[in-house]
Scaffold this active site. Structure first.
Site, PDB file in Angstrom:
ATOM      1  N   ASP A  66       0.822  -1.204   0.000  1.00  0.00           N
ATOM      2  CA  ASP A  66       0.000   0.000   0.000  1.00  0.00           C
ATOM      3  C   ASP A  66       0.863   1.265   0.000  1.00  0.00           C
ATOM      4  O   ASP A  66       0.530   2.252  -0.653  1.00  0.00           O
ATOM      5  CB  ASP A  66      -0.925   0.001   1.216  1.00  0.00           C
ATOM      6  CG  ASP A  66      -2.113  -0.954   1.047  1.00  0.00           C
ATOM      7  OD1 ASP A  66      -2.257  -1.541  -0.040  1.00  0.00           O
ATOM      8  OD2 ASP A  66      -2.883  -1.105   2.009  1.00  0.00           O
ATOM      9  N   ASN A 140      -4.777   9.063   0.344  1.00  0.00           N
ATOM     10  CA  ASN A 140      -5.281   8.728   1.672  1.00  0.00           C
ATOM     11  C   ASN A 140      -5.691   9.940   2.493  1.00  0.00           C
ATOM     12  O   ASN A 140      -6.834  10.066   2.892  1.00  0.00           O
ATOM     13  CB  ASN A 140      -4.236   7.933   2.457  1.00  0.00           C
ATOM     14  CG  ASN A 140      -4.322   6.439   2.226  1.00  0.00           C
ATOM     15  OD1 ASN A 140      -5.193   5.972   1.513  1.00  0.00           O
ATOM     16  ND2 ASN A 140      -3.415   5.696   2.833  1.00  0.00           N
ATOM     17  N   GLU A 141      -4.711  10.814   2.781  1.00  0.00           N
ATOM     18  CA  GLU A 141      -5.012  11.888   3.708  1.00  0.00           C
ATOM     19  C   GLU A 141      -4.007  13.018   3.650  1.00  0.00           C
ATOM     20  O   GLU A 141      -2.878  12.855   3.169  1.00  0.00           O
ATOM     21  CB  GLU A 141      -5.068  11.359   5.142  1.00  0.00           C
ATOM     22  CG  GLU A 141      -3.731  11.063   5.789  1.00  0.00           C
ATOM     23  CD  GLU A 141      -3.179   9.676   5.536  1.00  0.00           C
ATOM     24  OE1 GLU A 141      -1.991   9.590   5.112  1.00  0.00           O
ATOM     25  OE2 GLU A 141      -3.888   8.678   5.735  1.00  0.00           O
ATOM     26  N   ARG A 151       4.734  19.617  22.582  1.00  0.00           N
ATOM     27  CA  ARG A 151       3.561  20.248  23.170  1.00  0.00           C
ATOM     28  C   ARG A 151       2.339  20.030  22.280  1.00  0.00           C
ATOM     29  O   ARG A 151       2.446  19.960  21.061  1.00  0.00           O
ATOM     30  CB  ARG A 151       3.788  21.749  23.342  1.00  0.00           C
ATOM     31  CG  ARG A 151       4.830  22.105  24.386  1.00  0.00           C
ATOM     32  CD  ARG A 151       4.916  23.596  24.602  1.00  0.00           C
ATOM     33  NE  ARG A 151       3.625  24.135  25.020  1.00  0.00           N
ATOM     34  CZ  ARG A 151       3.403  25.451  25.195  1.00  0.00           C
ATOM     35  NH1 ARG A 151       4.384  26.321  24.977  1.00  0.00           N
ATOM     36  NH2 ARG A 151       2.221  25.869  25.559  1.00  0.00           N
ATOM     37  N   ALA A 182      -6.606   3.922   7.017  1.00  0.00           N
ATOM     38  CA  ALA A 182      -5.194   4.163   7.312  1.00  0.00           C
ATOM     39  C   ALA A 182      -5.041   4.957   8.619  1.00  0.00           C
ATOM     40  O   ALA A 182      -5.542   4.554   9.661  1.00  0.00           O
ATOM     41  CB  ALA A 182      -4.545   4.867   6.126  1.00  0.00           C
ATOM     42  N   TYR A 183      -4.376   6.088   8.568  1.00  0.00           N
ATOM     43  CA  TYR A 183      -4.062   6.871   9.773  1.00  0.00           C
ATOM     44  C   TYR A 183      -5.332   7.280  10.518  1.00  0.00           C
ATOM     45  O   TYR A 183      -5.407   7.233  11.743  1.00  0.00           O
ATOM     46  CB  TYR A 183      -3.254   8.100   9.360  1.00  0.00           C
ATOM     47  CG  TYR A 183      -2.627   8.894  10.484  1.00  0.00           C
ATOM     48  CD1 TYR A 183      -2.589   8.424  11.793  1.00  0.00           C
ATOM     49  CD2 TYR A 183      -2.040  10.124  10.210  1.00  0.00           C
ATOM     50  CE1 TYR A 183      -1.997   9.164  12.809  1.00  0.00           C
ATOM     51  CE2 TYR A 183      -1.445  10.872  11.220  1.00  0.00           C
ATOM     52  CZ  TYR A 183      -1.437  10.393  12.512  1.00  0.00           C
ATOM     53  OH  TYR A 183      -0.859  11.129  13.506  1.00  0.00           O
ATOM     54  N   SER A 184      -6.364   7.685   9.777  1.00  0.00           N
ATOM     55  CA  SER A 184      -7.607   8.099  10.412  1.00  0.00           C
ATOM     56  C   SER A 184      -8.200   6.985  11.263  1.00  0.00           C
ATOM     57  O   SER A 184      -8.707   7.227  12.376  1.00  0.00           O
ATOM     58  CB  SER A 184      -8.623   8.540   9.343  1.00  0.00           C
ATOM     59  OG  SER A 184      -9.853   8.904   9.924  1.00  0.00           O
ATOM     60  N   SER A 186      -6.569   4.532  12.775  1.00  0.00           N
ATOM     61  CA  SER A 186      -5.752   4.350  13.973  1.00  0.00           C
ATOM     62  C   SER A 186      -5.994   5.464  14.992  1.00  0.00           C
ATOM     63  O   SER A 186      -5.759   5.276  16.186  1.00  0.00           O
ATOM     64  CB  SER A 186      -4.264   4.279  13.606  1.00  0.00           C
ATOM     65  OG  SER A 186      -3.786   5.529  13.151  1.00  0.00           O
TER      66      SER A 186
END
Length: 284
Positions: A66, A140-141, A151, A182-184, A186
Site C-alpha cells: 500500500d 489517503n489523507e 507540546r 489508514a491513519y484516520s 488508527s
C-alpha cells in the site's frame, strides 16, 4: 496492450516478482514497459519517468504494498489509466492481488475479466503567509500535526469558510474514504466505503473527548491552520510523505481533486473482502 510497471526496489522479493510478472504477461501476449528504477532492477535500459510511463501504458501495475501505491499515485501524475497493485506479501487495501497470483492477474488482463474502483483524490494547497502556494495530491489523507516540541498544538479547521472548531490535539487528519482505513482509523475515525462521496476529519489525540471525527460532503473546501502561540513550526504531510513545516499565518486548503484514481480489482477482491481479511472479521 502495454502494461507499465513500477516496483519498489526496497521490498524483499521485488526483483523475483517483477521477473515473474513480465514472464506471465509475455505469455499472454502483453508487453511490459518500465519506470526508470524498475528498469534498472532487471537490467533494462530506457526506463521512463512516472508521467511518461502512464501516458504510454494502457494500464499500470505497482509492485510492493500500500505504501508503494501511495508514492506511485503521486509519481504517475493523476493518470486516468487503471492502476493495479501487486502486493509482495499479503493482500492490502490498495492492491489487486498478491505476488503469488500474478499468473491469474495476467490472465485477467488478457480476457478483460476485471473492473475498476473509482477512488477520490485530494487536491491540497499549502498557502504561505506571503501568498506563495505549493500543490500536492493525496490518495489517503492530508495531516497537520504538532512539530518537534512535544507540546499539544492549536489547530483551526474551517469548512467552506465557516469555522468548524479550534482543536487542542497532536494533529488533525482530513482523509478520503480510501484513507479511512489508514491513519484516520488508527486515530479512532470510522471506516468508510470507497464509493462514498465524503471526507472524514479526525483529530489525533485530542485534549478533550468531545472532539470527535466528523464526516463531511466531499464537495466542501476544508482549511486547516495553526492558531495560538507556537513554540516552533507544525508539520504537514500528505500520504506520509512531503513533510512541510508550517508557521503562524500559513494554512492548508484541501478539496476534492478533479481527477480520480481508477484502482483495478480482480473478481472477489472487494473492499469488504479486504476488511474481513485485514481486520480478522468473520466471513463465510
Amino acid at each position: 496492450m502495454k502494461v507499465g510497471i513500477v516496483a519498489n526496489p526496497q521490498k524483499p522479493g521485488a526483483q523475483r516478482t517483477l521477473s515473474r510478472l513480465v514472464e506471465e504477461l509475455a505469455g499472454v501476449g502483453i508487453a511490459s514497459i518500465f519506470e526508470e528504477n524498475t528498469a534498472k532492477m532487471i537490467g533494462h535500459e530506457g526506463g521512463l519517468g512516472g508521467i511518461e510511463l502512464a501516458e504510454q501504458s494502457d494500464l499500470v501495475a505497482v509492485l510492493g504494498g500500500d505504501g508503494t501505491m501511495l508514492h506511485a499515485v503521486d509519481r504517475l501524475g493523476g493518470t486516468s489509466k487503471p492502476v493495479a497493485g501487486v502486493n509482495i506479501g499479503t493482500l492490502g487495501f490498495l492492491t489487486s492481488c498478491t505476488d503469488g497470483e500474478v499468473g491469474e492477474f495476467a490472465s485477467a488482463l488478457k480476457t478483460g475479466n476485471y473492473d475498476t474502483s473509482r477512488r477520490t483524490l485530494l487536491s491540497v494547497s499549502v498557502v504561505r503567509a506571503n501568498g506563495e502556494a505549493e500543490q500536492f495530491t493525496a490518495l489517503n489523507e492530508a495531516v497537520l500535526a504538532r512539530g518537534q516540541t512535544g507540546r499539544v498544538g492549536g489547530l483551526r479547521a474551517s469548512v467552506n469558510g465557516e469555522l468548524l472548531n479550534r482543536y487542542r490535539a497532536d494533529g488533525l487528519i482530513v482523509a478520503t474514504p480510501t484513507g479511512s482505513t489508514a491513519y484516520s482509523l488508527s486515530a479512532g475515525g470510522p471506516l468508510i466505503s470507497p464509493s462514498a462521496g465524503v471526507f472524514v476529519i479526525t483529530p489525533v489525540c485530542p485534549h478533550t473527548l468531545s472532539q470527535r471525527s466528523l464526516v463531511v460532503d466531499d464537495g466542501v473546501v476544508v482549511e486547516l491552520a495553526p492558531y495560538g502561540e507556537m513554540d516552533g513550526p507544525m508539520s504537514f504531510t500528505v500520504d506520509g510523505r512531503d513533510i512541510v513545516e508550517l508557521h503562524q499565518g500559513d494554512r492548508v486548503v484541501i478539496e476534492k481533486s478533479p481527477t480520480d484514481l481508477h484502482l483495478l480489482r480482480l473478481p472477489g477482491r472487494s473492499f469488504y473482502a479486504a476488511l474481513r481479511q485485514k481486520l480478522n472479521w468473520r466471513g463465510g
